[in-house]
Design a protein around this motif. Structure first.
Motif, PDB file in Angstrom:
ATOM      1  N   UNK A 106      12.838  -2.567  -5.793  1.00  0.00           N
ATOM      2  CA  UNK A 106      14.199  -2.135  -6.121  1.00  0.00           C
ATOM      3  C   UNK A 106      15.189  -2.755  -5.663  1.00  0.00           C
ATOM      4  N   UNK A 107      15.360  -2.874  -4.270  1.00  0.00           N
ATOM      5  CA  UNK A 107      16.478  -3.779  -3.731  1.00  0.00           C
ATOM      6  C   UNK A 107      16.659  -5.148  -3.920  1.00  0.00           C
ATOM      7  N   UNK A 108      15.608  -5.824  -3.899  1.00  0.00           N
ATOM      8  CA  UNK A 108      15.591  -7.320  -4.356  1.00  0.00           C
ATOM      9  C   UNK A 108      15.353  -7.867  -5.716  1.00  0.00           C
ATOM     10  N   UNK A 109      15.236  -6.774  -6.630  1.00  0.00           N
ATOM     11  CA  UNK A 109      14.953  -7.239  -8.019  1.00  0.00           C
ATOM     12  C   UNK A 109      13.830  -8.316  -8.018  1.00  0.00           C
ATOM     13  N   UNK A 110      12.922  -8.006  -7.505  1.00  0.00           N
ATOM     14  CA  UNK A 110      12.012  -9.221  -7.462  1.00  0.00           C
ATOM     15  C   UNK A 110      10.542  -8.651  -7.988  1.00  0.00           C
ATOM     16  N   UNK A 111       9.870  -9.539  -8.715  1.00  0.00           N
ATOM     17  CA  UNK A 111       8.453  -9.051  -9.132  1.00  0.00           C
ATOM     18  C   UNK A 111       7.254  -9.374  -7.996  1.00  0.00           C
ATOM     19  N   UNK A 112       6.321  -8.591  -7.783  1.00  0.00           N
ATOM     20  CA  UNK A 112       5.588  -8.840  -6.808  1.00  0.00           C
ATOM     21  C   UNK A 112       4.203  -8.355  -7.549  1.00  0.00           C
ATOM     22  N   UNK A 113       3.047  -9.342  -7.506  1.00  0.00           N
ATOM     23  CA  UNK A 113       1.713  -8.923  -8.034  1.00  0.00           C
ATOM     24  C   UNK A 113       1.071  -8.599  -6.823  1.00  0.00           C
ATOM     25  N   UNK A 114       0.425  -7.270  -6.947  1.00  0.00           N
ATOM     26  CA  UNK A 114      -0.130  -6.663  -5.818  1.00  0.00           C
ATOM     27  C   UNK A 114      -1.780  -6.881  -6.293  1.00  0.00           C
ATOM     28  N   UNK A 115      -2.514  -7.630  -5.341  1.00  0.00           N
ATOM     29  CA  UNK A 115      -4.020  -7.787  -5.346  1.00  0.00           C
ATOM     30  C   UNK A 115      -4.681  -6.850  -4.635  1.00  0.00           C
ATOM     31  N   UNK A 116      -5.237  -5.702  -5.219  1.00  0.00           N
ATOM     32  CA  UNK A 116      -6.030  -4.720  -4.464  1.00  0.00           C
ATOM     33  C   UNK A 116      -7.201  -4.619  -4.469  1.00  0.00           C
ATOM     34  N   UNK A 117      -7.932  -4.986  -3.169  1.00  0.00           N
ATOM     35  CA  UNK A 117      -9.549  -5.165  -3.314  1.00  0.00           C
ATOM     36  C   UNK A 117      -9.854  -3.894  -2.662  1.00  0.00           C
ATOM     37  N   UNK A 118     -10.473  -2.997  -3.694  1.00  0.00           N
ATOM     38  CA  UNK A 118     -11.042  -1.766  -2.842  1.00  0.00           C
ATOM     39  C   UNK A 118     -12.723  -1.984  -2.735  1.00  0.00           C
ATOM     40  N   UNK A 119     -13.014  -1.212  -1.512  1.00  0.00           N
ATOM     41  CA  UNK A 119     -14.244  -1.481  -1.086  1.00  0.00           C
ATOM     42  C   UNK A 119     -14.701  -0.087  -0.894  1.00  0.00           C
ATOM     43  N   UNK A 120     -15.974   0.383  -1.343  1.00  0.00           N
ATOM     44  CA  UNK A 120     -16.611   1.734  -1.509  1.00  0.00           C
ATOM     45  C   UNK A 120     -18.121   1.478  -1.000  1.00  0.00           C
ATOM     46  N   UNK A 121     -18.448   2.576  -0.038  1.00  0.00           N
ATOM     47  CA  UNK A 121     -19.840   2.425   0.468  1.00  0.00           C
ATOM     48  C   UNK A 121     -20.431   3.708   0.336  1.00  0.00           C
ATOM     49  N   UNK A 122     -21.678   3.747  -0.105  1.00  0.00           N
ATOM     50  CA  UNK A 122     -22.456   5.073  -0.314  1.00  0.00           C
ATOM     51  C   UNK A 122     -22.492   5.778   1.037  1.00  0.00           C
ATOM     52  N   UNK A 123     -22.585   7.078   1.316  1.00  0.00           N
ATOM     53  CA  UNK A 123     -22.737   7.681   2.406  1.00  0.00           C
ATOM     54  C   UNK A 123     -24.258   7.382   3.143  1.00  0.00           C
ATOM     55  N   UNK A 124     -25.078   7.444   2.479  1.00  0.00           N
ATOM     56  CA  UNK A 124     -26.553   7.096   2.983  1.00  0.00           C
ATOM     57  C   UNK A 124     -26.713   5.706   3.446  1.00  0.00           C
TER      58      UNK A 124
END
Length: 267
Positions: A106-124
């Protein structure tokens, strides 16, 4: 920044909430689509953009924690534009998913590309192998603690889950996600309990519907652009909290007093 406390932030304070609907936003979103389907990215892949559109990329590792069956895998599938599994299946070992999301500050009027690396593990797998949780937490930026609106016990267990996964000395962003928000007839967690939880623990609660979005006219695949519109608010919120957490840790941003509604509903 000491401790894992996450203060509440007014939605849209740092990231433009409607930018993805603008002509500029749609141009950047085209980089995560292919023939109106969401692209699946490998660890070394990135969106295809023109040299003029090449934004700064920031990477975050996000671990999803929660009891078996709350919808961790389904949540990642929904966010990544992948078919949501029709029935619960325990995740064997660790499953990782890379997702890109463009957003405009909003303030900087700059586009950022967010790279989200999701990690999921089974309960067992977590119970059987001692190395699973340390691997998921290694260099992690945020933990999403999931509960299901159809399982009251998963909500009541959140304080224990948070204290077990994140130690008080760790500067890790904490967010809570309520899944299966679409199953209103089976809802066991009322809104007043969500607000009380946020007030007591100072942790934002986001909500998501774990169902597939619209399909393409031929019915063979999910409609990528329509799916993006469904998860845009949720992804903007996660990215806003991640960016804010980094800015505070670096001493760049001092948050004003919170005045907005902390809870983000995913409709």
């Amino acid at each position: 920044m000491s401790g894992p406390v996450t203060s509440l932030v007014s939605p849209g304070a740092l990231i433009s909430p409607e930018w993805h609907k603008t002509p500029e936003g749609r141009e950047y979103l085209a980089g995560i689509l292919r023939r109106n389907r969401r692209r699946i990215f490998g660890l070394l892949e990135r969106p295809s953009l023109s040299p003029q559109q090449e934004p700064e990329t920031v990477s975050y590792k996000i671990y999803l924690a929660g009891k078996s069956g709350v919808g961790k895998t389904a949540t990642v599938a929904k966010l990544a534009g992948i078919e949501v599994p029709p029935a619960h299946q325990e995740t064997p070992g660790i499953q990782t998913t890379v997702l890109y999301w463009p957003a405009k500050l909003v303030q900087r009027e700059k586009v950022i590309m967010f790279k989200l690396h999701f990690w999921d593990a089974g309960e067992q797998a977590l119970k059987k192998f001692d190395h699973i949780l340390p691997a998921c937490k290694d260099k992690v930026d945020a933990v999403l603690f999931l509960f299901s609106f159809t399982d009251r016990s998963s909500f009541d267990d959140l304080p224990h889950l948070m204290s077990r996964v994140v130690e008080s000395s760790e500067s890790i962003l904490r967010l809570v996600v309520g899944t299966k928000y679409d199953q209103t007839l089976h809802n066991e967690v009322p809104t007043r309990d969500i607000r009380e939880f946020e007030h007591r623990w100072k942790v934002p609660v986001l909500m998501i519907r774990n169902v597939d979005g619209p399909r393409t006219p031929d019915g063979k695949a999910l409609d990528g652009r329509a799916g993006i519109m469904e998860v845009a608010q949720f992804l903007n919120s996660i990215c806003e909290h991640l960016w804010r957490h980094d800015q505070i840790a670096a001493g760049i941003y001092r948050p004003p007093d919170y005045t907005g509604e902390p809870k983000i509903s995913f409709i």
